[in-house]
Design a protein around this motif. Sequence first.
Motif, PDB file in Angstrom:
ATOM      1  N   ARG A 203      49.195  58.528 119.762  1.00  0.00           N
ATOM      2  CA  ARG A 203      48.520  58.544 118.361  1.00  0.00           C
ATOM      3  C   ARG A 203      47.685  60.020 118.549  1.00  0.00           C
ATOM      4  NH1 ARG A 203      46.629  54.567 115.565  1.00  0.00           N
ATOM      5  NH2 ARG A 203      48.475  53.819 115.967  1.00  0.00           N
ATOM      6  N   GLU A 210      49.470  66.459 112.510  1.00  0.00           N
ATOM      7  CA  GLU A 210      48.835  66.443 111.187  1.00  0.00           C
ATOM      8  C   GLU A 210      48.188  67.721 110.915  1.00  0.00           C
ATOM      9  OE1 GLU A 210      49.431  63.913 108.774  1.00  0.00           O
ATOM     10  OE2 GLU A 210      51.076  63.624 110.227  1.00  0.00           O
TER      11      GLU A 210
ATOM     12  N   ARG B  48      32.424  76.468 112.474  1.00  0.00           N
ATOM     13  CA  ARG B  48      33.876  76.466 113.223  1.00  0.00           C
ATOM     14  C   ARG B  48      33.429  76.936 114.539  1.00  0.00           C
ATOM     15  NH1 ARG B  48      38.804  75.534 111.156  1.00  0.00           N
ATOM     16  NH2 ARG B  48      39.652  77.161 112.655  1.00  0.00           N
ATOM     17  N   LEU B  53      36.019  75.729 117.495  1.00  0.00           N
ATOM     18  CA  LEU B  53      37.166  76.135 116.836  1.00  0.00           C
ATOM     19  C   LEU B  53      37.065  77.964 117.146  1.00  0.00           C
ATOM     20  CD1 LEU B  53      37.516  73.612 114.012  1.00  0.00           C
ATOM     21  CD2 LEU B  53      38.729  73.473 116.345  1.00  0.00           C
ATOM     22  N   PRO B  83      36.527  72.798 122.227  1.00  0.00           N
ATOM     23  CA  PRO B  83      36.118  71.922 121.042  1.00  0.00           C
ATOM     24  C   PRO B  83      36.173  70.308 121.359  1.00  0.00           C
ATOM     25  CG  PRO B  83      38.127  73.214 120.302  1.00  0.00           C
ATOM     26  CD  PRO B  83      37.328  73.812 121.642  1.00  0.00           C
ATOM     27  N   HIS B  93      32.381  67.238 113.310  1.00  0.00           N
ATOM     28  CA  HIS B  93      32.624  68.405 112.382  1.00  0.00           C
ATOM     29  C   HIS B  93      33.587  67.798 111.352  1.00  0.00           C
ATOM     30  CE1 HIS B  93      33.950  72.851 111.678  1.00  0.00           C
ATOM     31  NE2 HIS B  93      33.640  72.150 110.688  1.00  0.00           N
ATOM     32  N   PRO B  95      35.414  68.867 108.481  1.00  0.00           N
ATOM     33  CA  PRO B  95      36.227  70.125 108.222  1.00  0.00           C
ATOM     34  C   PRO B  95      36.413  70.388 106.380  1.00  0.00           C
ATOM     35  CG  PRO B  95      37.984  68.960 109.013  1.00  0.00           C
ATOM     36  CD  PRO B  95      36.530  68.178 109.132  1.00  0.00           C
ATOM     37  N   ILE B  99      40.068  67.654 105.238  1.00  0.00           N
ATOM     38  CA  ILE B  99      41.194  67.455 106.276  1.00  0.00           C
ATOM     39  C   ILE B  99      41.437  66.158 106.885  1.00  0.00           C
ATOM     40  CG2 ILE B  99      42.498  68.452 108.150  1.00  0.00           C
ATOM     41  CD1 ILE B  99      41.128  71.420 107.414  1.00  0.00           C
ATOM     42  N   PHE B 101      43.852  63.047 108.652  1.00  0.00           N
ATOM     43  CA  PHE B 101      45.765  63.141 109.024  1.00  0.00           C
ATOM     44  C   PHE B 101      46.362  62.276 108.027  1.00  0.00           C
ATOM     45  CE2 PHE B 101      42.829  62.727 112.938  1.00  0.00           C
ATOM     46  CZ  PHE B 101      42.992  64.087 113.404  1.00  0.00           C
ATOM     47  N   ASN B 103      49.414  61.563 107.247  1.00  0.00           N
ATOM     48  CA  ASN B 103      50.547  60.775 107.625  1.00  0.00           C
ATOM     49  C   ASN B 103      50.265  59.535 108.283  1.00  0.00           C
ATOM     50  OD1 ASN B 103      52.624  61.835 105.950  1.00  0.00           O
ATOM     51  ND2 ASN B 103      53.010  63.396 107.743  1.00  0.00           N
ATOM     52  N   LEU B 104      49.002  59.603 108.828  1.00  0.00           N
ATOM     53  CA  LEU B 104      48.160  58.188 109.368  1.00  0.00           C
ATOM     54  C   LEU B 104      47.675  57.529 108.440  1.00  0.00           C
ATOM     55  CD1 LEU B 104      46.862  59.655 112.792  1.00  0.00           C
ATOM     56  CD2 LEU B 104      49.148  58.980 112.307  1.00  0.00           C
ATOM     57  N   ARG B 107      42.930  53.340 108.545  1.00  0.00           N
ATOM     58  CA  ARG B 107      42.660  52.580 109.689  1.00  0.00           C
ATOM     59  C   ARG B 107      42.632  53.513 110.858  1.00  0.00           C
ATOM     60  NH1 ARG B 107      42.355  47.324 111.411  1.00  0.00           N
ATOM     61  NH2 ARG B 107      43.339  46.466 109.413  1.00  0.00           N
ATOM     62  N   GLU B 108      43.958  54.141 110.841  1.00  0.00           N
ATOM     63  CA  GLU B 108      44.162  54.963 112.183  1.00  0.00           C
ATOM     64  C   GLU B 108      43.577  56.280 112.030  1.00  0.00           C
ATOM     65  OE1 GLU B 108      49.116  54.043 112.658  1.00  0.00           O
ATOM     66  OE2 GLU B 108      48.755  55.513 111.213  1.00  0.00           O
ATOM     67  N   GLN B 111      40.169  55.210 113.450  1.00  0.00           N
ATOM     68  CA  GLN B 111      40.206  54.921 114.953  1.00  0.00           C
ATOM     69  C   GLN B 111      40.280  56.338 115.630  1.00  0.00           C
ATOM     70  OE1 GLN B 111      43.856  52.569 115.056  1.00  0.00           O
ATOM     71  NE2 GLN B 111      42.756  50.699 115.073  1.00  0.00           N
ATOM     72  N   MET B 112      40.941  57.361 115.069  1.00  0.00           N
ATOM     73  CA  MET B 112      41.141  58.426 115.628  1.00  0.00           C
ATOM     74  C   MET B 112      39.661  59.245 116.001  1.00  0.00           C
ATOM     75  SD  MET B 112      44.084  59.174 116.693  1.00  0.00           S
ATOM     76  CE  MET B 112      43.222  60.569 117.533  1.00  0.00           C
ATOM     77  N   ARG B 160      35.339  59.180 109.328  1.00  0.00           N
ATOM     78  CA  ARG B 160      35.940  59.443 110.575  1.00  0.00           C
ATOM     79  C   ARG B 160      35.152  60.219 111.531  1.00  0.00           C
ATOM     80  NH1 ARG B 160      40.745  63.551 110.042  1.00  0.00           N
ATOM     81  NH2 ARG B 160      39.090  64.869 109.757  1.00  0.00           N
TER      82      ARG B 160
END
Lengths: 337, 248
Positions: A203, A210, B48, B53, B83, B93, B95, B99, B101, B103-104, B107-108, B111-112, B160
């Motif tokens: 993951r 991404e 940043r 970053l 970072p 952070h 951003p 921004i 993710f 294509n996730l 829920r994912e 979780q990230m 997130r």
Amino acid sequence: MPNRLTVSASSTQRTFTWYALYALVIMLLSRTVVGWVGAYYEQILIFIGINITLAVSLNLVLGFAGQFSIGHAGFMALGGYSSAALSYFVLNPALMSLPLDGMLHAVLENVALAIVLFAGGIAAAIAGLLVGIPTLRLRGDYLAIATLGMGEIIRVVILNTNFVGGARGFTDIPRWTGFTWVYLIAGACVLVVRNLIASTSGRALTALREDEDAAAAMGINTTRHKVMAFVLGAFFAGMAGGLLAHYMQYLHTNSFTFLRSIEIVVFVVLGGGGSITGSIIAAAVLTVLPEALRVAQSWRMVSYSLLLVIMMLTRPQGLMGGREFHWSWILPRRKQA
Amino acid sequence: MSALLEVKDLHVAYGAIAALKGISFSVERGQIVTLIGANGAGKTTLLRTISGLLRPRRGEISYWDSDDIGKVSSSCSLSSLAPHLIVRHGVAHVPEGRIVFANLSVRENLQMGAYTRTDADGIKADWDWVLQLFPRLSERLKQSAGTLSGGEQQMLAIGRALMSRPRLILMDEPSLGLSPILVQTVFAAIRQINANGATILLVEQNAHMALTTAQIGFVMETGTIALSGPCHELLRSDDVRRTYLGES
């Protein structure tokens, strides 16, 4: 519910059961169908298996982690040559010097093959680590150029290394491999990549594909994950090289130019980046296609390229477009409780 | 009150072009602090740099880590950390440009956010809290994040960040490109997050919203801090009113 992504003990067990079942089927096939179809078709099947390993391992780097690497043929060459050197100079002479009967000899031969394949994979993985740590800090097209250069460096170094044949090529490698081994490795590659992708690390890989900055801001060590994917991809490319060496009995650096790397990239892109199923199908179709197109005679490669263009125009996201095969496609769906 | 973050004489450059020319300021625990300023003033560069970053040329970023009951346990220098390690110290952070993710799934993505954590109970508690804060997200858990509306993506990006249970949240232009009503929603959430204990460093172009939400404000101009003070004073300052609030 925020379920953590961990591969539980029962699913590890299930993975092994599946793999054992798969191995059984492969051995059964090699005893039956593969013998019946003849050497020409057997060779095509073997090339398909090797290409599946290459495509799925590159997909981990390119499709899942999003790192544009075009040096896969270099890792393949390194794995092929190092495993061939080990068998040619060490293990095969040792095996020949032992006064063994047929059965025991065959068993030891398989053990030796396992050793050299693993060694080839490790050699490629070490190269992947050494190359990956500095270059994976680069992004996008810079990384592509760096990996391209790396692949060519490996090739040229081998070309100028005399004890593995240099420009003459490496000859008289023992023929230790065949259908069974090629598909055992391909299956292992698919399983390892699939399980990695389903894990927390997997993951993290998709997250950094991404957006790398956002992934780092989530606490993901982006460099470490990229290097991990790169090294694992190199490992399986090295194994594939070893399989090729011990099937063809001959290696030449001409088979590992950057065009070979591009071909593997084409498998991944055409199958759909991020889809293991896609890589498998694309590797199979694109290995068979040039053979099937022999009827077109001198127009063979023209029509092959034309088909690639048409496929990309009609399905730019790749055959599978990032999706995976699921049993529910062919089996009636079980009733939900 | 005690300082949570202190930035001293920070210089950051992109090649030969200096973006930050000696920034110094501090953020007190429990506050909402805002940085306002025009395009190119260096606001995003500053955030940043704090989250690792970007690397500063010169200067110091000190951060006082603390345990859950607020007792200061250690001070550390963020300017030398990668970072992914800074996140582990409780700095999140959000951003610019929401921004997520793409294509996730939602829920994912959430979780990230909890990637660095292993405390299942705490994660569950924060999960519930984020979905209570942004009920819209709970309707969209299975949807891939790229298909959300702009406002929902901003909620997801904030949610997130919250999933890492941060003590300091760096927010970069949360109102960017949102409709006025969504701006209200997002700022209401920011106040609620702050009331729940997190310190917030807010970068904004919407100076009015920022100055009415935060307690302390800094006005940035071409890489330096031009003006600072409590927000209610900045709101009355002629300079600020003319330049950032569009009043004559």
